[in-house]
Design a protein around this motif. Structure first.
Motif, short mmCIF file in Angstrom:
data_model
loop_
_atom_site.label_atom_id
_atom_site.label_comp_id
_atom_site.label_asym_id
_atom_site.label_seq_id
_atom_site.Cartn_x
_atom_site.Cartn_y
_atom_site.Cartn_z
N ILE A 1 0.81 -1.23 0.00
CA ILE A 1 0.00 0.00 0.00
C ILE A 1 0.84 1.27 0.00
O ILE A 1 0.38 2.32 -0.38
N ARG A 2 2.07 1.21 0.47
CA ARG A 2 2.96 2.37 0.50
C ARG A 2 2.24 3.61 1.04
O ARG A 2 2.17 4.64 0.38
N THR B 1 0.86 6.75 7.42
CA THR B 1 0.96 5.83 8.57
C THR B 1 2.32 5.12 8.62
O THR B 1 2.60 4.38 9.56
N GLY B 2 3.14 5.32 7.58
CA GLY B 2 4.44 4.66 7.54
C GLY B 2 4.35 3.20 7.13
O GLY B 2 5.34 2.48 7.15
N HIS C 1 5.85 -7.72 8.85
CA HIS C 1 6.25 -6.38 9.25
C HIS C 1 5.66 -5.33 8.30
O HIS C 1 6.00 -5.29 7.13
N ALA C 2 4.79 -4.50 8.81
CA ALA C 2 4.05 -3.57 7.95
C ALA C 2 4.87 -2.36 7.50
O ALA C 2 4.56 -1.73 6.50
N LEU C 3 5.92 -2.03 8.26
CA LEU C 3 6.56 -0.73 8.05
C LEU C 3 7.69 -0.74 7.02
O LEU C 3 7.99 0.29 6.42
N ASP C 4 8.32 -1.87 6.84
CA ASP C 4 9.49 -1.91 5.96
C ASP C 4 9.13 -2.43 4.58
O ASP C 4 8.17 -3.17 4.41
N GLN D 1 7.19 5.87 13.36
CA GLN D 1 6.67 4.50 13.53
C GLN D 1 7.79 3.47 13.51
O GLN D 1 7.80 2.51 14.26
N GLN D 2 8.78 3.69 12.60
CA GLN D 2 9.90 2.75 12.50
C GLN D 2 10.73 2.76 13.79
O GLN D 2 11.23 1.73 14.21
#
Lengths: 388, 461
Positions: free
Chosen positions: A182-183, A187-188, B77-80, B294-295
């Protein structure tokens, strides 16, 4: 999208596939080629072969992976048998070289890790722009087993290994929903983790957790081609195969075999495409096909489970015209690639096209589109939608 | 293994550097939030980077390997950045659209079979005309093994003995097809697997794939000193790099090889601009995108083993203690294994002493090479000249922080500066990776351990 304009009164889709293995399907092909075989398999030769197949108008190329020959002697004094490059990597190399040709490597399901197969094939789909397929094999060879320190597998278990590997592949391809990346800068979040799923495959011999390490292939699911007879009824009913490769002992018996296979499938609610298998030796440059075959056979015996056509381009055109109204496509195995491909491309394909028996060829068409298959949603997408 | 030339006991700096590019694919190092960040998975991104590297006369293009998706607190892991192709499949495609750059596949010895992997690497080597390399990595965790038939069967202590048996078997397979086309059968029966195979492929233009290795423990260094051609090290700072070089030369000599036989190319990140000031500003911007709020929190959560969402990223480190005994930095990249409580206390003290917020602390901890390779093109080129002069390294593996244009300024601006200083090639030395890295062609062993062949058949290629 099944939008291929099919000729009236034809059952077939008009697909022509070409087996591109090495110098040709005859075991003596490399010795009969006009150009001297290189000491090592060459990228230029592969590039030339796939471009020739594409410009001849073939819809797809298959890349054989015949596995290891069984050596009885510990040391081979003779020059080694034809060198074999890994089939999937040959197909990957062909990806950026071609634009319309679908690329279908043969990949063994018995001695290759299912997770590796699934991610390698998904990667092939990316490097070819959605033109990848999988020709499923199940090796019964003792040499293939010994290479990885395992016992050979026979009979029913071959069928089960193939079905399990296909199931793992299909689950892993679906394990990322199409919109999992989703990039979202706000929200990061790079991923929507609700759209990633564990495959959680539990088989008789192994389990695979998932998800895949690569996002869903461009085609969603790669088309899976399977030799008729390898999978059992249950696997076929579950939709394991998108196409079956049908063989008969002679060209005359092909029509009957196709009809029988279709009848056998009628009861299970699935209609995989049927692709007829045909070995081909053509008259070429003043030599008759019969003379060419005799010369090849004097060097090595050609044993193949497929029907074999030996004759003129005009006769082959008539045969294919008939078969293409019964089957969805035909896979040709030229005895000597460079010799027979020249005749096919000069005389046979143009005439079939003139008679409107072939599906059109266009750039960036996916293999699914060629087979008349729609792009499926991930099996897990429905679950996600229902949860919301 | 015998050498026809007596190994050199003195290390001699070549005065030259090579560059490689490491297309990481995953983690927080890639700035995906930037407006000009492209796809991580489309082939076009890989083609663009590989062809730019080749324009800049890079020795090698690297791909990492993924065998299980990284997880964070029990979920992907949603952020990376996550998701990457199979290395050898992507590299086989890149072989068709490049002509000189080396193609390096990271491949794990634990979840592959030696005969199969050797065959696939030979295929890549032949398809690329002798440009393939294998970056050897090892794993022992059952968590990754959950995706494989073999499962998590390997004891940690066996990691390198297993890997070494694997690599030696692969080498024997590559040695087993001689120039006349005669082939010998390779058999290995050991603790971890048995192999009985007759190779299907001849040697490539560079004899066999170049071997890279990235282990850093004493066992890993010894393994590299015995088996590898190049070490993909984690020591980019000059002093540290010199120490590492001395250590590797000592180990290489002890293994019976020459002092210059193992090349060292550390992982690094370059942040460059026209002026020093611009480069510093750019670095701050890159870091803010790599480690956003967030990271920063998520990074600490990996070590604390619990949610820390209530903490202010711009405030001090969490005052609560970790929920776990041992740390496990994002699963799939290997277990960290440090005592969590001890680590938390240590970090809190360090952050307090330096006056760092969570974001600042995490940013400092996760940045590679720090300021060494941040600067103007001329500044960084001058610093690199020092590496070349002292022989601290043979080159660098650059991880671009932007895909697919992250090499452009390096190739357009830094490479010409390096060439002006006479420390970087002005053309490819040859068509194979081995030639371009200045590595000697291996000597074919006189006879395999099966003793099936006479010594007279061996030849230097």
């Amino acid at each position: 999208m099944s939008t291929l304009p099919l000729p009236a009164a034809s059952r077939g889709r008009g697909l022509l596939l070409l087996e591109l293995d090495g110098a040709g399907s005859h075991p003596a092909a490399s010795r009969a080629s006009r150009t001297a075989p290189p000491a090592a398999p060459s990228a230029d030769r592969l590039r030339g072969a796939v471009l020739a197949a594409e410009s001849a108008g073939f819809h797809a190329a298959t890349f054989a992976d015949p596995g290891l020959p069984d050596y009885s002697a510990p040391v081979s004094a003779e020059p080694a048998a034809a060198p074999r490059l890994n089939a999937l990597q040959r197909a990957a190399f062909a990806g950026p070289v071609t634009r319309s040709l679908a690329l279908i490597p043969e990949v063994d399901t018995v001695y290759t890790e299912p997770f590796h197969i699934a991610t390698q094939l998904a990667s092939l789909d990316y490097v070819s722009g959605g033109r990848a397929g999988w020709l499923v094999a199940a090796s019964a060879s003792a040499a293939d087993a010994a290479a990885v320190g395992r016992e050979p597998v026979h009979g029913q278990r071959l069928s089960r290994e193939a079905a399990d590997s296909i199931e793992v592949g299909r689950r892993l391809w679906d394990s990322w929903e199409d919109d999992a990346v989703i990039r979202d800068v706000a929200t990061g979040r790079y991923l929507d983790v609700d759209k990633l799923h564990y495959a959680d495959f539990e088989g008789e011999n192994y389990s695979v957790k998932g998800p895949s390490i690569i996002p869903r292939p461009l085609q969603g699911q790669l088309p899976v081609l399977v030799p008729a007879g390898l999978l059992d009824r249950e696997a076929l009913a579950a939709g394991a195969a998108d196409a079956l490769l049908v063989s008969a002992p002679t060209p005359e018996l092909l029509a009957a075999e196709i009809a029988e296979t279709r009848a056998a499938l009628a009861g299970i609610g699935r209609e995989p495409a049927l692709i007829a298998e045909l070995d081909v030796v053509l008259d070429s440059r003043g030599q008759t096909a019969v003379a060419r075959l005799d010369a090849l056979n004097s060097l090595a015996a050609w044993q193949s489970p497929r029907a074999r056509f030996v004759g003129t381009a005009a006769e082959l055109t008539e045969l294919l015209a008939g078969v293409l109204t019964l089957a969805d496509g035909v896979r040709l195995h030229p005895a000597v690639l460079e010799t027979d491909l020249e005749e096919l491309s000069r005389l046979v394909l143009p005439e079939l096209r003139r008679r409107q028996l072939l599906a059109p060829v266009s750039q960036d068409t996916t293999l699914r589109e060629q087979l008349g298959l729609s792009r499926p949603a991930s099996r897990y997408a429905a679950a996600t939608a229902a949860d919301n | 293994m015998s050498h026809s030339i007596h190994p050199a006991t003195e290390f001699t700096p070549s005065g030259q550097l090579q560059l490689g590019v490491f297309f990481q694919g995953v983690n927080s190092g890639t700035v995906w939030k930037a407006a000009d960040s492209g796809s991580q998975t489309e082939f076009e991104s890989f083609r663009r980077i590989a062809q730019t590297a080749e324009r800049g006369l890079f020795a090698a293009f690297f791909l990492g390997e993924g065998l299980r998706l990284r997880e964070h607190l029990g979920r992907p892991h949603a952020l990376d950045v996550a998701g990457r192709p199979d290395a050898q499949t992507a590299l086989a495609a890149l072989a068709a659209v490049t002509t000189n750059v080396g193609l390096v596949a990271t491949q794990n010895t634990t979840y592959n079979d030696p005969a199969d992997l050797a065959h696939r690497l030979s295929t890549l080597d032949l398809l690329s005309g002798g440009r393939a390399a294998w970056n050897i990595v090892t794993t022992d965790n059952a968590w990754t093994g959950a995706n494989f038939r073999r499962g998590g069967y390997l004891d940690h202590a066996d990691r390198y003995t297993h890997a070494e048996a694997f690599v030696e078997t692969a080498k024997r397979i590559w040695d087993a097809w001689d120039e006349s086309g005669a082939v010998r059968r390779v058999r290995h029966t050991g603790k971890h697997y048995s192999v009985d195979v007759t190779p299907r492929l001849p040697r490539s233009a560079q004899y066999r794939p170049v071997l890279f290795q990235a282990g850093d423990s004493p066992e890993g260094r010894d393994f590299a000193a015995r088996q590898a051609d190049v070490i993909f090290s984690a020591h980019p700072q000059l002093d540290d790099a010199l120490d590492f070089r001395r250590d590797i030369v000592a180990r290489t000599l002890k293994a019976g090889r020459g002092a210059n036989d193992v090349k060292i190319m550390p992982a690094s990140e370059f942040i460059l601009a026209a002026t020093p000031q611009e480069a510093l500003e750019k670095k701050a911007w890159v870091r803010s995108l790599q480690i956003g709020p967030q990271q920063a929190i998520a990074y600490l959560e990996q070590f604390w083993g619990r949610e820390l969402q209530g903490y202010d990223p711009d405030g001090p480190l969490p005052d609560i203690d970790p929920a776990v005994e041992e740390t496990s930095e994002t699963r799939g990249s290997g277990f960290h294994g440090a005592k969590a409580r001890q680590l938390a206390d240590q970090w809190r003290a360090e952050a307090k002493e330096k006056g760092l917020s969570i974001r600042q602390f995490v940013s400092a901890r996760t940045s590679r090479g720090d300021s060494t390779f941040t600067g103007s093109y001329t500044e960084v080129a001058d610093r690199l000249a020092e590496y070349a002069r002292t022989g601290a390294v043979d080159g660098f593996n650059i991880s671009p922080w932007l895909i697919p244009t992250g090499l452009d300024e390096i190739v357009n601006h830094l490479v010409p500066e390096l060439q002006e200083r006479g420390i970087y090639p002005t053309e490819y030395a040859g068509t194979t990776l081995r030639e371009n890295l200045g590595l000697a062609v291996p000597v074919r062993p006189a006879a395999d351990v099966t003793g099936a062949e006479s010594a007279s058949a061996a030849a230097r290629v």
